[in-house]
Design a protein around this motif. Structure first.
Motif, short mmCIF file in Angstrom:
data_model
loop_
_atom_site.label_atom_id
_atom_site.label_comp_id
_atom_site.label_asym_id
_atom_site.label_seq_id
_atom_site.Cartn_x
_atom_site.Cartn_y
_atom_site.Cartn_z
N VAL A 332 56.35 41.68 52.55
CA VAL A 332 55.55 40.47 52.32
C VAL A 332 54.11 40.85 52.01
CG1 VAL A 332 54.60 38.43 53.45
CG2 VAL A 332 57.02 38.96 53.69
N THR A 333 53.57 41.81 52.76
CA THR A 333 52.19 42.25 52.50
C THR A 333 52.08 42.88 51.12
OG1 THR A 333 51.85 42.64 54.86
CG2 THR A 333 50.32 43.70 53.33
N ALA A 334 53.04 43.74 50.78
CA ALA A 334 53.00 44.41 49.47
C ALA A 334 53.10 43.39 48.34
CB ALA A 334 54.13 45.43 49.37
N ALA A 335 54.00 42.41 48.49
CA ALA A 335 54.15 41.40 47.44
C ALA A 335 52.88 40.55 47.31
CB ALA A 335 55.35 40.50 47.77
N THR A 336 52.27 40.22 48.44
CA THR A 336 51.04 39.42 48.40
C THR A 336 49.90 40.19 47.73
OG1 THR A 336 51.70 38.29 50.43
CG2 THR A 336 49.38 38.15 49.79
N VAL A 337 49.73 41.45 48.12
CA VAL A 337 48.66 42.26 47.54
C VAL A 337 48.88 42.45 46.04
CG1 VAL A 337 47.63 44.56 47.52
CG2 VAL A 337 48.12 43.42 49.70
N ALA A 338 50.13 42.71 45.65
CA ALA A 338 50.42 42.90 44.22
C ALA A 338 50.18 41.63 43.44
CB ALA A 338 51.86 43.38 44.05
N GLY A 339 50.58 40.48 44.01
CA GLY A 339 50.36 39.21 43.32
C GLY A 339 48.90 38.88 43.15
N VAL A 340 48.11 39.09 44.21
CA VAL A 340 46.67 38.82 44.12
C VAL A 340 46.01 39.76 43.11
CG1 VAL A 340 44.51 38.89 45.41
CG2 VAL A 340 46.55 37.88 46.45
N ALA A 341 46.40 41.03 43.11
CA ALA A 341 45.82 41.98 42.17
C ALA A 341 46.15 41.59 40.73
CB ALA A 341 46.34 43.39 42.46
N ALA A 342 47.38 41.10 40.51
CA ALA A 342 47.75 40.67 39.15
C ALA A 342 46.94 39.47 38.71
CB ALA A 342 49.25 40.36 39.10
N VAL A 343 46.71 38.53 39.61
CA VAL A 343 45.92 37.35 39.26
C VAL A 343 44.47 37.75 38.96
CG1 VAL A 343 44.99 35.19 40.16
CG2 VAL A 343 47.38 35.76 40.54
N ARG A 344 43.91 38.64 39.76
CA ARG A 344 42.54 39.05 39.52
C ARG A 344 42.39 39.82 38.22
NH1 ARG A 344 39.74 41.65 44.70
NH2 ARG A 344 38.01 41.46 43.23
N SER A 345 43.40 40.65 37.90
CA SER A 345 43.33 41.41 36.65
C SER A 345 43.45 40.50 35.44
CB SER A 345 44.44 42.46 36.62
OG SER A 345 45.72 41.85 36.62
N ALA A 346 44.12 39.34 35.62
CA ALA A 346 44.27 38.41 34.50
C ALA A 346 42.97 37.67 34.21
CB ALA A 346 45.38 37.42 34.80
N GLY A 347 42.05 37.65 35.19
CA GLY A 347 40.77 36.96 34.98
C GLY A 347 40.90 35.48 35.27
N PRO A 348 39.77 34.77 35.42
CA PRO A 348 39.80 33.34 35.71
C PRO A 348 40.32 32.55 34.52
CG PRO A 348 37.55 34.05 35.28
CD PRO A 348 38.38 35.29 35.31
N PRO A 349 41.15 31.54 34.75
CA PRO A 349 41.63 30.72 33.65
C PRO A 349 40.50 29.86 33.07
CG PRO A 349 42.31 29.77 35.74
CD PRO A 349 41.66 31.09 36.05
N ASP A 350 40.63 29.53 31.82
CA ASP A 350 39.63 28.67 31.18
C ASP A 350 39.64 27.30 31.84
OD1 ASP A 350 39.09 30.72 29.46
OD2 ASP A 350 40.48 30.01 27.90
N GLY A 351 38.44 26.90 32.22
CA GLY A 351 38.33 25.58 32.86
C GLY A 351 38.79 25.57 34.29
N GLY A 352 39.03 26.76 34.85
CA GLY A 352 39.51 26.80 36.22
C GLY A 352 38.42 26.47 37.20
N LEU A 353 38.84 26.26 38.43
CA LEU A 353 37.91 25.90 39.49
C LEU A 353 37.14 27.15 39.92
CD1 LEU A 353 36.89 23.85 41.59
CD2 LEU A 353 38.79 24.56 43.08
#
Length: 357
Positions: A332-353
């Protein structure tokens, strides 16, 4: 009147972090309690997701030449057939060694009592009798606790059967319709965030697959070392015991304990107390090296978690959730860390909060 003293900046920052951490801790505690209450559902679904991460690449490969439904059935039946065949190969030597242990149980107990008095421990006869009396009392309490409350036993049996059915059904649909289910979920997410969520899900699945590879590597190491030691010491069923040790690696705490106890018991029945003590020391040493050295290093390579993080997560999971907590903590920890890292590498979405500092 003097003006009110200004609150130092470090104190304001510390207070803002403190209340946020308290909110997160409270939310985490509530979530943990919900998981414990719903463990009958959560644990089978977790097992199904882990097995799906293992078998999904096989189904995808077969689905290139076969219909998806047929590929799913072939994979499931092949996995079950492989496990049944392996169990049939291991059953006879393990059963033979277990029968020898049962037949010689009284003699083994007498030898163990004698060794405790004449061996390096040098216990008195009264002390040895006291120890065995306490073991007998605890065993009687455990057995009576299981059989004196039929309602509890029936409920436990119903939970196990229901959990197995739920896990198998969930696994089947994940293998057959997993891609469509994920696409359906993505369609319910705002388009600006859809790519990031997709990347996070893919990264989390790969992280779980890496965790499975890591556990398999450590299981092979345990099986080879313990099985090799048993073969050198002349203990029967060394190969089956090595295989059992490999599968026990997938069940933290309880798996290693059960596998080690089986190895020590068979060594005691076949070679005597001295060999059983040596086997127990070997099992303990291998498990300590695997848990404190090999597992963290392997997990760092497979799921990109520092060894210290793996050790802390395992300890925290065991403290909070026992065996189940230790089982789910690292993936669970590994999946969470990997998911957060993927989101951060993708950058903020346009118009995101944009969250305020």
């Amino acid at each position: 009147m003097t003006g009110r003293a200004e609150v130092p900046g470090f104190l304001r920052d510390g207070a803002s972090w403190a209340w946020r951490l308290l909110v997160l801790a409270a939310a985490g505690y509530v979530l943990l309690q919900v998981v414990v209450i719903l463990r009958i559902v959560v644990l089978p679904v977790f097992v199904a997701f882990v097995l799906a991460a293992l078998l999904l690449p096989v189904v995808d490969r077969l689905a290139q030449r076969l219909p998806r439904l047929l590929a799913t059935w072939v994979t499931l039946l092949g996995a079950v057939g492989a496990l049944v065949g392996l169990g049939m190969l291991l059953a006879r030597p393990v059963a033979s060694a277990a029968n020898d242990f049962v037949e010689q149980f009284d003699v083994l107990v007498a030898d163990l009592e004698s060794w405790l008095q004449t061996g390096p421990l040098g216990l008195t006869e009264a002390r040895v009798e006291e120890v065995f009396d306490r073991i007998g009392e605890r065993s009687d309490q455990l057995v009576s606790g299981l059989f004196d409350e039929p309602a509890t036993a029936a409920r436990l049996a119903a939970e196990v059967v229901g959990g197995v059915f739920l896990a198998v059904a969930t696994l089947f649909f994940l293998l057959k319709d997993g891609h469509e289910m994920w696409a359906w979920m993505l369609q319910r997410i705002e388009p600006v965030r859809r790519t990031a969520v997709d990347l996070a899900g893919t990264a989390s699945m790969r992280s779980v697959q890496g965790w499975l590879r890591g556990v398999a590597i450590t299981g092979v190491a345990d099986g080879v070392l313990i099985g090799g030691a048993l073969a050198v010491l002349g203990v029967p069923a060394a190969l089956p015991l090595g295989v059992i040790t490999f599968f026990a690696a997938f069940f933290p705490i309880v798996g290693a304990t059960v596998a080690g106890a089986i190895a020590v018991g068979i060594a005691l029945a076949s070679q005597g107390v001295a060999t059983a003590v040596v086997v127990g020391l070997v099992v303990l040493a291998v498990q300590q090296i695997e848990g404190d050295v090999l597992l963290p290093v392997v997990m760092e390579r497979q799921v990109h978690l520092h060894p210290v993080v793996v050790l802390v997560v395992l300890g925290a999971g065991a403290a909070l959730g026992g065996i189940i907590g230790a089982l789910v903590a690292v993936p669970v920890t590994a999946a969470t860390v990997a998911g957060v890292a993927a989101v951060r590498s993708a950058g903020p979405p346009d118009g995101g909060l944009v969250l305020p500092d």
